[in-house]
Write a protein that holds these residues in place. Sequence first.
Motif, PDB file in Angstrom:
ATOM      1  N   UNK A 184      19.397 -62.364 -97.040  1.00 40.60           N
ATOM      2  CA  UNK A 184      18.999 -61.851 -98.352  1.00 40.60           C
ATOM      3  C   UNK A 184      18.527 -60.403 -98.256  1.00 40.60           C
ATOM      4  N   UNK A 185      19.019 -59.586 -99.181  1.00 34.84           N
ATOM      5  CA  UNK A 185      18.443 -58.262 -99.431  1.00 34.84           C
ATOM      6  C   UNK A 185      18.007 -58.230-100.899  1.00 34.84           C
ATOM      7  N   UNK A 186      16.758 -57.857-101.149  1.00 38.91           N
ATOM      8  CA  UNK A 186      16.228 -57.829-102.506  1.00 38.91           C
ATOM      9  C   UNK A 186      15.059 -56.855-102.544  1.00 38.91           C
ATOM     10  N   UNK A 187      14.974 -56.058-103.624  1.00 34.74           N
ATOM     11  CA  UNK A 187      13.855 -55.108-103.719  1.00 34.74           C
ATOM     12  C   UNK A 187      12.662 -55.686-104.472  1.00 34.74           C
ATOM     13  N   UNK A 188      12.776 -56.948-104.906  1.00 32.23           N
ATOM     14  CA  UNK A 188      11.705 -57.674-105.589  1.00 32.23           C
ATOM     15  C   UNK A 188      11.295 -57.017-106.907  1.00 32.23           C
ATOM     16  N   UNK A 189      12.196 -56.233-107.504  1.00 34.33           N
ATOM     17  CA  UNK A 189      11.892 -55.655-108.815  1.00 34.33           C
ATOM     18  C   UNK A 189      11.841 -56.733-109.885  1.00 34.33           C
ATOM     19  N   UNK A 190      12.642 -57.778-109.724  1.00 33.01           N
ATOM     20  CA  UNK A 190      12.556 -58.928-110.621  1.00 33.01           C
ATOM     21  C   UNK A 190      12.595 -60.243-109.856  1.00 33.01           C
ATOM     22  N   UNK A 191      12.860 -60.182-108.568  1.00 31.93           N
ATOM     23  CA  UNK A 191      12.877 -61.379-107.741  1.00 31.93           C
ATOM     24  C   UNK A 191      11.508 -61.699-107.173  1.00 31.93           C
TER      25      UNK A 191
END
Length: 325
Positions: free
Chosen positions: A29-36
């Motif tokens: 997983x790659x995610x910037x956590x802006x909405x995750x």
Amino acid sequence: MTWLVTGGAGYIGAHVVRALQAAGIAPVVVDDLSSGHASFVPKGVPFVEGTILHRALLADTMREHGVTGVIHVAGFKYAGVSVQRPLHTYEQNVEGTRVVLAAMADAGVHNIVFSSSAAVYGTPDVPLVTEDLPKRPASPYGESKLIGEWLLRDQGVATASDEQPLRHTSLRYFNVVGSADPSVYDTSPHNLFPIVFEKLLAGETPQINGDDYDTPDGTNVRDYVHVGDIAAAHVVAAQRLEAGEPIEAAYNLGSQNGLSVREIMDAMARVTGIDFTPRIGPRRPGDPDRIVATGELAARDLDWTNRYTVDEMVRTGWEARRAAH
């Protein structure tokens, strides 16, 4: 097989991660956590916090984990807000997809499933949307998703004579609802299910926007599909790409029949046990009477089917939302 899921800490992406695991495919997983949410990523799954705009980060992640394909879910998904934030939308969805493709080329990865949107069609004037319908997106969001599809197409053409050309498909769908895991739920402030859930939890009355449409009960008919079915279709698409099997450039993940907003509200009352009569508000500008997509091609190639009733869609979403408290 190891597949990178961009946006894998989000509502849809986290379900894709779980579906990959169930199919015996290792996810990253790659995610910037802006909405995750980091808590949505299952324990043991490699998680890199970062933006898809970071080409080197993506390429390094692919190399480090031996990634053989990408399921590209990450993006700015709010069609209404995209009208006020077009530049941000294009940066995240167009430039982001370009960078993902560039990083794939850097790392020698040649398979991609693109999480597109039925927003590429705009507001079609036919009752049942098919893949070959003219594309007339009505928002920067829809435009950005269509351009994303063009990027995949053009990179596929550019690499067609390579030893390993880019293989790709785009999955288009409307309203994703429910939950296939009680630890993952829809946190969007713009989607119907979470809006209604939050109203009910707050003891407030949900609203229907217009009840004088040309539909059997006067309320909009839309395509609602369960997130578990959506995730499963992404995985089958990935498997077809990896196996070198024929695949279409795009598929609608549609319900074929659709549900009205009133039918959704009735199911909400039945399933939650909260008896309410929704308030009737004014129509929203530009809302068409009915938009429903066919899923025939996806049924043929991606084992696509609607496995959940409307009550099950509501029940799984409601249980996951309540479990979050």
